[in-house]
Design a protein around this motif. Sequence first.
Motif, PDB file in Angstrom:
ATOM      1  N   HIS A 130      31.762  30.187  29.571  1.00 14.68           N
ATOM      2  CA  HIS A 130      31.206  29.130  28.725  1.00 14.68           C
ATOM      3  C   HIS A 130      32.066  28.868  27.498  1.00 14.68           C
ATOM      4  N   SER A 131      33.338  29.266  27.566  1.00 13.56           N
ATOM      5  CA  SER A 131      34.268  29.030  26.459  1.00 13.56           C
ATOM      6  C   SER A 131      35.237  27.922  26.839  1.00 13.56           C
ATOM      7  N   SER A 132      36.239  27.751  25.979  1.00 15.94           N
ATOM      8  CA  SER A 132      37.275  26.747  26.258  1.00 15.94           C
ATOM      9  C   SER A 132      38.357  27.274  27.194  1.00 15.94           C
ATOM     10  N   ILE A 133      38.287  28.540  27.582  1.00 16.74           N
ATOM     11  CA  ILE A 133      39.325  29.172  28.410  1.00 16.74           C
ATOM     12  C   ILE A 133      39.315  28.566  29.812  1.00 16.74           C
ATOM     13  N   GLU A 134      40.532  28.210  30.266  1.00 15.17           N
ATOM     14  CA  GLU A 134      40.692  27.640  31.603  1.00 15.17           C
ATOM     15  C   GLU A 134      41.339  28.618  32.578  1.00 15.17           C
ATOM     16  N   TYR A 135      42.187  29.511  32.038  1.00  7.71           N
ATOM     17  CA  TYR A 135      42.915  30.453  32.898  1.00  7.71           C
ATOM     18  C   TYR A 135      42.672  31.861  32.379  1.00  7.71           C
ATOM     19  N   PHE A 136      41.985  32.665  33.182  1.00  6.72           N
ATOM     20  CA  PHE A 136      41.569  34.003  32.791  1.00  6.72           C
ATOM     21  C   PHE A 136      42.263  35.024  33.698  1.00  6.72           C
ATOM     22  N   ASN A 137      43.049  35.915  33.069  1.00  6.63           N
ATOM     23  CA  ASN A 137      43.739  36.988  33.788  1.00  6.63           C
ATOM     24  C   ASN A 137      43.195  38.322  33.289  1.00  6.63           C
ATOM     25  N   ILE A 138      42.784  39.161  34.198  1.00  7.62           N
ATOM     26  CA  ILE A 138      42.265  40.467  33.831  1.00  7.62           C
ATOM     27  C   ILE A 138      42.918  41.505  34.750  1.00  7.62           C
ATOM     28  N   ASN A 139      43.596  42.478  34.133  1.00  5.56           N
ATOM     29  CA  ASN A 139      44.414  43.433  34.881  1.00  5.56           C
ATOM     30  C   ASN A 139      44.013  44.866  34.534  1.00  5.56           C
ATOM     31  N   SER A 140      44.145  45.722  35.539  1.00  7.12           N
ATOM     32  CA  SER A 140      43.898  47.161  35.350  1.00  7.12           C
ATOM     33  C   SER A 140      42.510  47.396  34.764  1.00  7.12           C
ATOM     34  N   VAL A 141      41.520  47.050  35.569  1.00  5.65           N
ATOM     35  CA  VAL A 141      40.125  47.150  35.143  1.00  5.65           C
ATOM     36  C   VAL A 141      39.480  48.368  35.802  1.00  5.65           C
ATOM     37  N   THR A 157      31.295  25.122  32.800  1.00  7.03           N
ATOM     38  CA  THR A 157      32.502  25.911  32.561  1.00  7.03           C
ATOM     39  C   THR A 157      33.745  25.037  32.504  1.00  7.03           C
ATOM     40  N   SER A 158      34.722  25.527  31.750  1.00  6.48           N
ATOM     41  CA  SER A 158      36.047  24.900  31.736  1.00  6.48           C
ATOM     42  C   SER A 158      37.028  25.657  32.625  1.00  6.48           C
ATOM     43  N   MET A 159      36.594  26.738  33.208  1.00 15.73           N
ATOM     44  CA  MET A 159      37.467  27.608  33.995  1.00 15.73           C
ATOM     45  C   MET A 159      38.053  26.888  35.209  1.00 15.73           C
ATOM     46  N   LYS A 160      39.346  27.136  35.388  1.00 13.39           N
ATOM     47  CA  LYS A 160      40.049  26.588  36.551  1.00 13.39           C
ATOM     48  C   LYS A 160      40.580  27.693  37.470  1.00 13.39           C
ATOM     49  N   ALA A 161      41.027  28.804  36.861  1.00 11.62           N
ATOM     50  CA  ALA A 161      41.651  29.847  37.681  1.00 11.62           C
ATOM     51  C   ALA A 161      41.321  31.218  37.140  1.00 11.62           C
ATOM     52  N   LEU A 162      41.033  32.135  38.051  1.00 13.58           N
ATOM     53  CA  LEU A 162      40.777  33.531  37.718  1.00 13.58           C
ATOM     54  C   LEU A 162      41.760  34.398  38.490  1.00 13.58           C
ATOM     55  N   THR A 163      42.406  35.333  37.761  1.00 12.66           N
ATOM     56  CA  THR A 163      43.301  36.304  38.398  1.00 12.66           C
ATOM     57  C   THR A 163      42.859  37.700  37.986  1.00 12.66           C
ATOM     58  N   ALA A 164      42.456  38.494  38.969  1.00  7.75           N
ATOM     59  CA  ALA A 164      42.019  39.869  38.722  1.00  7.75           C
ATOM     60  C   ALA A 164      42.877  40.802  39.565  1.00  7.75           C
ATOM     61  N   LYS A 165      43.532  41.753  38.901  1.00  2.00           N
ATOM     62  CA  LYS A 165      44.430  42.673  39.598  1.00  2.00           C
ATOM     63  C   LYS A 165      44.082  44.115  39.220  1.00  2.00           C
ATOM     64  N   LYS A 166      44.168  44.962  40.216  1.00  2.00           N
ATOM     65  CA  LYS A 166      43.949  46.397  40.031  1.00  2.00           C
ATOM     66  C   LYS A 166      42.557  46.670  39.455  1.00  2.00           C
ATOM     67  N   ILE A 167      41.570  46.234  40.206  1.00  2.00           N
ATOM     68  CA  ILE A 167      40.182  46.473  39.827  1.00  2.00           C
ATOM     69  C   ILE A 167      39.710  47.759  40.503  1.00  2.00           C
ATOM     70  N   LEU A 168      39.258  48.702  39.704  1.00  4.75           N
ATOM     71  CA  LEU A 168      38.799  49.992  40.222  1.00  4.75           C
ATOM     72  C   LEU A 168      37.290  50.088  40.056  1.00  4.75           C
ATOM     73  N   ILE A 169      36.594  50.225  41.180  1.00  5.24           N
ATOM     74  CA  ILE A 169      35.142  50.385  41.179  1.00  5.24           C
ATOM     75  C   ILE A 169      34.829  51.866  41.345  1.00  5.24           C
ATOM     76  N   THR A 170      34.223  52.456  40.334  1.00 11.62           N
ATOM     77  CA  THR A 170      33.916  53.900  40.391  1.00 11.62           C
ATOM     78  C   THR A 170      32.589  54.180  41.083  1.00 11.62           C
ATOM     79  N   ASP A 171      31.754  53.151  41.200  1.00 16.20           N
ATOM     80  CA  ASP A 171      30.467  53.321  41.873  1.00 16.20           C
ATOM     81  C   ASP A 171      30.685  53.256  43.386  1.00 16.20           C
TER      82      ASP A 171
END
Length: 653
Positions: A130-141, A157-171
Motif C-alpha cells: 500500500h506504498s508508492s513502491i513498485e519494485y520490491f526485492n527481498i533477499n536472504s530471508v 497497490t502500486s506494486m509491479k514486480a516482486l523478487t524474493a531470493k533465498k527464502i528460508l522457512i524454519t517451520d
Amino acid sequence: MTQNMSFLRIFFLYKCLFALTFWNHVSLSVEDEPFTSASNNFPEDGSNQNIKSLLLPYTTGHQSKANFDWVVIQNTTESLSLSEITNYNVKKLITLLSNFRQGSRLQNLTLTNVSVDWNALMKIFQTVWHSSIEYFNINSVTQLSDIESYDFDYSGTSMKALTAKKILITDLYFIQDDLYRIFADMNIADMTIADSEMIHMLCPSSESHFRYLNFLKNDLTDFLFQKCDNLLQLETLILQKNKFESLPKVSFMTSHMKSLKYLDMSNNLLRHNGADVQCQWAESLAELDLSSNQLADAVFECLPVNVRKLGLHNNQISSVPRGLAELKSLEELNLASNRLADLPGCGGFPSLQFLNVEMNSILTPSADFFQSCPRVRELQAGHNPFKCSCELQAFIRLERQSGGKLFGWPAAYVCEYPEGLRGTELKDLHLSQLACNTTLLLVTALLLTLVLVAAVAFLCIYLDVPWYVRMTWQWTQTKRRAWHNPPGDPGTVLQFHAFISYSERDSLWVKNELIPNLEKGEGCVQLCQHERNFIPGKSIVENIINCIEKSYKSIFVLSPNFVQSEWCHYELYFAHHKLFSENSNSLILILLEPIPPYLIPARYHKLKALMAKRTYLEWPKERSKRALFWANLRAAISINLPTSDENWCGETD
C-alpha cells in the motif's frame, strides 16, 4: 488537508538534507526518532551528488550492535536498500515505510538479510503493498516463527514486480495454502521466487495478472500448475534448475497458458521415451529452452509446433529423426554438447536460420548442408573432433562458398584425428587432389598399371623372357626325372668328355675337322653328338639336357650361323645353367668365324657376357697354327672318364 500534510513532510525532509550538507552528523527529531544523512553512501565518482537522499536511522561501523538498527546500503529519493532487518527493528521499518504513501517518489525497495517472524514479514509485505513502491526485492530471508493464515489485502497497490531470493522457512509443519496462497494471488505483473527450496506453487484463485514468473533453482516438480486455467496473461515462465522429469506433463502444464511465449525448462531431469503420449503445448509458445536435461532423439516427437527458438543444448541426442511433423516456424536451433555424428538436415525445419552443433561427435560434416538448408544464415559447428581426411575437403570448400556463414571460423575448427594432424586448423589442411579424388586416383593407377604391363611385356619380348621360362621349365622337369631315377642309373654318370653344340651349316667343319682330330689318335676324346648319341623317343630338349649332364665339357662352335640357330641357343642356355648350378668350368668356346656384334640377337646376352669374360679358342686360317689349336683344345677337355668302354677309340677308327 491530507495532501498538504504530505507535502509539508516531504518539504521538511528536503530541508533537512540541505542542512546536513553543512552540518554532518547532526541529529534531528522527526516523530521522536533520530535521523541522519546517508550521503556518505554515494558513489565516489559523484554521479549521485545531485540526487536528494532520504533521511533514515542507520548504524555506522563504529556504533554498537546493541542498537539493533539496520544498515543503509543505498538511499536516494527513488531507491532504498537496507540490510540486517530483525525483530528488534522491524517495527521502525514498518513505520518508516508507512510514510511513503502512494504518490511518493520512492519506487524501489531492497531488503537484505531479513530475520523476522511470520507476522512481521507479512506486515512488511502488506505495508509495501500500500506504498508508492513498485519494485520490491527481498533477499536472504529467514522466517523464524510458525506460519499461520494471514488475510492479505491486495487492493490499491502500486506494486509491479516482486523478487524474493533465498527464502528460508524454519517451520517444517504448516498448511501449504497459508504460505503459497499469499504469493499465488498477488496482483502484480512480475514475480520471482528463486533459490528458496520451494516445492510447490498454487494456481491463482482467479484470473491472474502475472505476465512474468521466475521460479529459478527450487524443488518444483511435474505437479506444478496442472489444470491451471487462471494464468491466461502469463508470457514468460522460468523453471530452470528444478526437478521436473516428464516432458509431456510440462506440455500439459502450458496448454492452458494462452499467452505463453517463453518457457525455460533448462537444468531439470526431463525425459521423453517416445511412448504413445500426445504432447499438448501452448500454441503461442515461441521460445523453448530444454537445455541440460536427459532428452534423447524422441524429444522431436514432443515439441510445440509454432516454436521459433529451441534450445536443446547439453542433452543425449544422437540424431534428428526424419519424417516427423515439421516445425515450420523454427528459426533457431541449439544442439550443442550432444552426441550428433553429422549435421542434421532441414527437412523438418524449412525456416531454420541459425544452427548450433558445437561440441558434438561430428568427425566429417556433410558437405551438402547448405543445399538442404538454404535459409540458414549462421552455422556454429566448431569444437568437434574433426577427422582431417579427404572427406573433410568438401566441408572446407563449403566454408569458402558459404560467405562467412560458419561461426567461429577458423579458430574453432581444428583437427582431432589423425594424431599427426591434431591441432591443425582446417583452413591450413591441404591434401593432394590425387589422394582425395577417387576417380582420378583410379585412372592414374590404371594408367600406371598399363604402363608397367607394357614395359614388362616389352622387356619380356626384348629379353626373350618367355623362352627362358620355357627352358627353365624343361630344365626342372628333366632334373625332377633324374631325381626319381633308381640309384646307380648310368644316366647320372659322366659318359663323354664333351658335348658338341654347332649349327647345321657348320656341320662339315665339325665332321671333317673337329670330330676326327679329337676322337682319333693319341689321347682319344669321347664326344657326344646329337646325330649319333640322342636317344630316340625322347624330346630334343631332353636329349640336349641329358647330353650336357653326361658330358664333362660343352664345346660351342661359334659362328654367324650359330647365333641364328634356335637349338644352339637352347644348348648354350642349358650349358650356362649347368655352369652356375654346379659351379664348374665346363664351357669351351671355339670361334670358327668372327661374329659382328650387330648379328648377335638381344636374347643372346649370355653369349655376349661369356665372350666378354671367358677366353675362347679361335680357329686359325693358317694350317701351321692348327696343331697348337688342337693341343690346346685337348688340354681343355682332358679328363679320365669312369667308363667301361675301352674300345671306344678303336671303334671310331
